[in-house]
Design a protein around this motif. Structure first.
Motif, PDB file in Angstrom:
ATOM      1  N   HIS A 150      -1.298 -13.337  -6.708  1.00  0.00           N
ATOM      2  CA  HIS A 150      -1.376 -12.067  -5.976  1.00  0.00           C
ATOM      3  C   HIS A 150      -0.109 -11.801  -5.179  1.00  0.00           C
ATOM      4  CE1 HIS A 150      -2.328  -9.406  -2.595  1.00  0.00           C
ATOM      5  NE2 HIS A 150      -3.264  -8.884  -3.356  1.00  0.00           N
TER       6      HIS A 150
ATOM      7  N   LEU B 218       2.564   1.672  -3.614  1.00  0.00           N
ATOM      8  CA  LEU B 218       1.681   2.086  -4.700  1.00  0.00           C
ATOM      9  C   LEU B 218       1.219   3.537  -4.592  1.00  0.00           C
ATOM     10  CD1 LEU B 218      -0.484  -1.105  -5.314  1.00  0.00           C
ATOM     11  CD2 LEU B 218       1.500  -0.271  -6.583  1.00  0.00           C
TER      12      LEU B 218
ATOM     13  N   GLU C  84      -6.462  -1.542  -2.816  1.00  0.00           N
ATOM     14  CA  GLU C  84      -5.084  -1.657  -3.319  1.00  0.00           C
ATOM     15  C   GLU C  84      -4.766  -0.562  -4.325  1.00  0.00           C
ATOM     16  OE1 GLU C  84      -3.752  -6.345  -3.018  1.00  0.00           O
ATOM     17  OE2 GLU C  84      -3.894  -5.369  -4.961  1.00  0.00           O
ATOM     18  N   ARG C  85      -5.789  -0.127  -5.057  1.00  0.00           N
ATOM     19  CA  ARG C  85      -5.555   0.903  -6.069  1.00  0.00           C
ATOM     20  C   ARG C  85      -5.803   2.262  -5.421  1.00  0.00           C
ATOM     21  NH1 ARG C  85      -6.725   0.069 -12.345  1.00  0.00           N
ATOM     22  NH2 ARG C  85      -6.025   2.076 -13.155  1.00  0.00           N
TER      23      ARG C  85
ATOM     24  N   ALA D  69       2.782  -8.933  -5.706  1.00  0.00           N
ATOM     25  CA  ALA D  69       2.930  -7.955  -4.622  1.00  0.00           C
ATOM     26  C   ALA D  69       4.383  -7.887  -4.152  1.00  0.00           C
ATOM     27  CB  ALA D  69       1.998  -8.310  -3.462  1.00  0.00           C
TER      28      ALA D  69
ATOM     29  N   ARG E 114      -3.093  -2.915 -12.848  1.00  0.00           N
ATOM     30  CA  ARG E 114      -2.317  -1.997 -12.023  1.00  0.00           C
ATOM     31  C   ARG E 114      -2.087  -2.495 -10.590  1.00  0.00           C
ATOM     32  NH1 ARG E 114      -1.102  -0.717 -16.139  1.00  0.00           N
ATOM     33  NH2 ARG E 114      -1.219   1.268 -17.239  1.00  0.00           N
ATOM     34  N   THR E 115      -2.773  -3.552 -10.177  1.00  0.00           N
ATOM     35  CA  THR E 115      -2.590  -4.083  -8.823  1.00  0.00           C
ATOM     36  C   THR E 115      -2.603  -5.610  -8.866  1.00  0.00           C
ATOM     37  OG1 THR E 115      -4.949  -4.250  -8.210  1.00  0.00           O
ATOM     38  CG2 THR E 115      -3.845  -2.110  -7.873  1.00  0.00           C
TER      39      THR E 115
ATOM     40  N   GLU F 186      -4.381  -7.475  -7.043  1.00  0.00           N
ATOM     41  CA  GLU F 186      -5.772  -7.896  -6.919  1.00  0.00           C
ATOM     42  C   GLU F 186      -6.471  -7.896  -8.274  1.00  0.00           C
ATOM     43  OE1 GLU F 186      -9.378  -9.082  -4.935  1.00  0.00           O
ATOM     44  OE2 GLU F 186      -7.225  -9.274  -4.599  1.00  0.00           O
TER      45      GLU F 186
ATOM     46  N   SER G  49       0.819  -1.209   0.000  1.00  0.00           N
ATOM     47  CA  SER G  49       0.000   0.000   0.000  1.00  0.00           C
ATOM     48  C   SER G  49       0.854   1.262   0.000  1.00  0.00           C
ATOM     49  CB  SER G  49      -0.931  -0.002   1.220  1.00  0.00           C
ATOM     50  OG  SER G  49      -0.171  -0.097   2.422  1.00  0.00           O
TER      51      SER G  49
ATOM     52  N   GLU H 178       3.678   3.432  -9.770  1.00  0.00           N
ATOM     53  CA  GLU H 178       2.606   2.790 -10.521  1.00  0.00           C
ATOM     54  C   GLU H 178       3.127   1.470 -11.064  1.00  0.00           C
ATOM     55  OE1 GLU H 178      -0.599   4.113 -13.854  1.00  0.00           O
ATOM     56  OE2 GLU H 178       1.514   4.316 -14.428  1.00  0.00           O
TER      57      GLU H 178
END
Length: 555
Positions: free
Chosen positions: A301, A8, A125-126, A305, A238-239, A241, A5, A12
């Motif tokens: 995931h 990000l 997340e985003r 991450a 972008r994430t 998730e 978190s 990006e």
């Protein structure tokens, strides 16, 4: 390393996926008549074509091509009428002929998309800074720059670079944030191409199944030649998730199409993740790494991450990210270098001289389209509209063809609360039972009529929700009707206010302190008082009615 978190907020992530899916529901391999089975004795299902022996000529599996066209139609792809197969050369024991037959610049399916709905913790997340003009610029630049594409195949396709450069920021759909914090985002699909799978390698004595430090390696060519489709996304994710949700959605679609069992555990559905980082607001793409061994949704995931956080740490310390392939080690929760990334020249691709180009007719494509079933999103919307069940439950149920058919039979003629009770039983009690029993819905022997009967008992408050699993388990094991089980075990709840009021009066008399706490504004204490009433009634009282009677008596 920093948490995802935190990373990000400043960086990006640009993510693309390569998802490989074996067409396991076919009977034979892609280019020969060998039996398609991975459960037989090793190397039992091989032939001169599988092994690439001199003089052996491949013959394409027509049904496999029907399957990939259906996959393309279901993911909004453009079906290419003209395409051909290429030879991709490499030297490794998993392909005895030393080349893989795959498609070249033009695949059967090109330029599609899937829409994602991201909710709950996944939506968090985003970060908020990813919704605006900067996102439009970064998405456009990712689309215009072939260097940032997500697959090694793209490095051999100048057509794809031309295609990517044809997008402008105005033409791209951006993520839309909703009032509840969730958002929807379109993820574009570059291509779905057909190829053959390689043999299965078993490395004995190595670390986490890898060839490194293995005492010996065994090869099973039964899998060699299995029809395999590879879906490649544009770098729109972008994430981590979003990547997980995309693959979950694709799996539901392929299961509904009936083209694969999509078992990540057994390797019939596999994923490679590509990720690079750049500072927020920057339109230049960073150097990407490719992650292997992402054999579960959790691994996908967690692997992405970790790699995002690792790259951020390297860049913030002034280091350099190298284009390389990395292996995800789930036990150690880290990625390690496997090899420096190959280039297209290393594969020496050229059209396969043994396979003629394909020209798909309009009739062939229309035939494939006519066989498409109702897809998961449409089924979810129908369940939500016709039965009035929660969207999240509708999505879970619609994603599995057997579960969806079961629900429709169990909820026939129902709507609103009654249908939602059926959905709750399927999503909670039935899913929990099947997992604990280690069986499937088809093999469980549970009938839709039994679930409908149990739902009726719950809707009428004849039993409590806490008793539902006990009844479900007994029903599944014995085959008896829930009504019979409830009566034999004396589980039917008392819902007569006149019969329950004396119990309420006695509990309040025995618990004056808790009663006063409630009158003083402590609403939570009502749960304790309901529990005391249930204990006094030996579980036969209706907890909802106890709650109502207690509040009335304390007001």
């Amino acid at each position: 390393m920093k948490e995802l978190s935190e990373v990000l907020k400043d960086w990006e992530a640009v993510i693309g996926l390569e998802i490989h899916t074996e067409l396991t529901t076919l009977d034979t391999k892609m280019f020969c008549g060998c039996k398609l089975s991975h459960d037989d004795e090793p190397n039992a299902n091989v032939c001169p074509v599988c092994l690439g022996l001199p003089g052996a000529l491949p013959v394409p599996n027509k049904r496999a091509i029907e399957f990939i066209v259906k996959a393309g139609l279901a993911t909004n792809c453009q079906i290419q009428k003209h395409s051909m197969f290429y030879r991709k050369h490499y030297f490794y024991p998993d392909m005895a002929k030393n080349f893989q037959t795959t498609q070249g610049p033009i695949a059967f399916c090109m330029h599609g998309h899937l829409d994602l709905e991201v909710t709950g913790r996944g939506a968090a997340e985003r970060p908020e800074c990813a919704f605006g003009e900067d996102e439009a610029k970064s998405l456009a630049s990712a689309s215009a720059n072939a260097v940032g594409l997500s697959t090694s195949m793209n490095e051999q396709m100048p057509e794809s670079a031309i295609h990517m450069a044809g997008y402008s920021a105005d033409e791209l759909s951006l993520p839309q944030r909703h009032e509840d914090g969730s958002y929807s985002v379109p993820i574009r699909i570059l291509r779905i191409h057909m190829e053959e799978d390689a043999a299965k390698m078993n490395h004995l004595g190595g670390e986490e199944g890898r060839i490194t430090a293995a005492a010996e390696s065994l090869v099973d060519y039964n899998r060699c030649g299995t029809p395999l489709i590879e879906l490649v996304t544009e770098p729109d994710l972008r994430t981590p998730e979003e990547a997980r949700l995309f693959m979950e959605k694709l799996r539901r679609i392929f299961l509904t199409l009936g083209i694969s069992d999509c078992s990540m555990e057994h390797g019939s559905m596999r994923c490679d993740g590509n990720v690079s980082l750049r500072r927020r607001g920057d339109t230049r793409l960073g150097t990407k790494t490719e992650l292997k061994n992402l054999n579960s949704f959790k691994a996908l995931h967690d692997g992405l991450a970790y790699e995002i956080c690792r790259q951020a740490e390297v860049l913030e310390e002034g280091g350099i990210i190298y284009q390389e392939t990395r292996h995800w080690e789930p036990s150690r929760k880290r990625t390690v270098v496997m090899r420096v990334k190959e280039t297209a020249d290393d594969y020496r691709l050229f059209p396969d001289p043994d396979l003629a180009p394909f020209d798909l007719s309009d009739e062939f494509i229309e035939h494939c389209a006519s066989e498409l079933p109702e897809l998961p999103d449409a089924k979810r919307d129908r369940f939500e509209g016709d039965f009035g069940i929660k969207r999240a439950d509708a999505e879970l149920i619609a994603g599995d063809p057997a579960t969806a058919a079961f629900f429709e039979q169990a909820a026939e003629g129902l709507a609103g609360k009654a249908a939602q009770v059926v959905a709750n039983l399927i999503v909670n009690e039935m899913a929990g039972y099947l997992k604990a029993a280690g069986t499937s819905l088809e093999d469980s022997g549970i009938a839709p009529a039994q679930v409908a009967s149990l739902a009726k008992l719950l809707a009428e408050d004849a039993i409590s929700s806490n008793q539902a699993y006990e009844v479900f388990e007994a029903m599944a094991q014995s085959g008896d009707d829930p009504e019979k089980i409830v009566d034999e075990r004396g589980m039917r709840q008392v819902s007569d206010a006149g019969a329950l009021q004396p119990i309420v009066d006695q509990v309040l008399a025995n618990c004056p302190d808790q009663a006063q706490q409630y009158r003083d504004g402590n609403q939570k204490v009502i749960g304790f008082l309901v529990g005391q009433c249930m204990k006094a009634s030996r579980g036969s009282g209706n907890p909802k009615l106890f709650n109502e009677l207690l509040r009335a008596s304390l007001s």
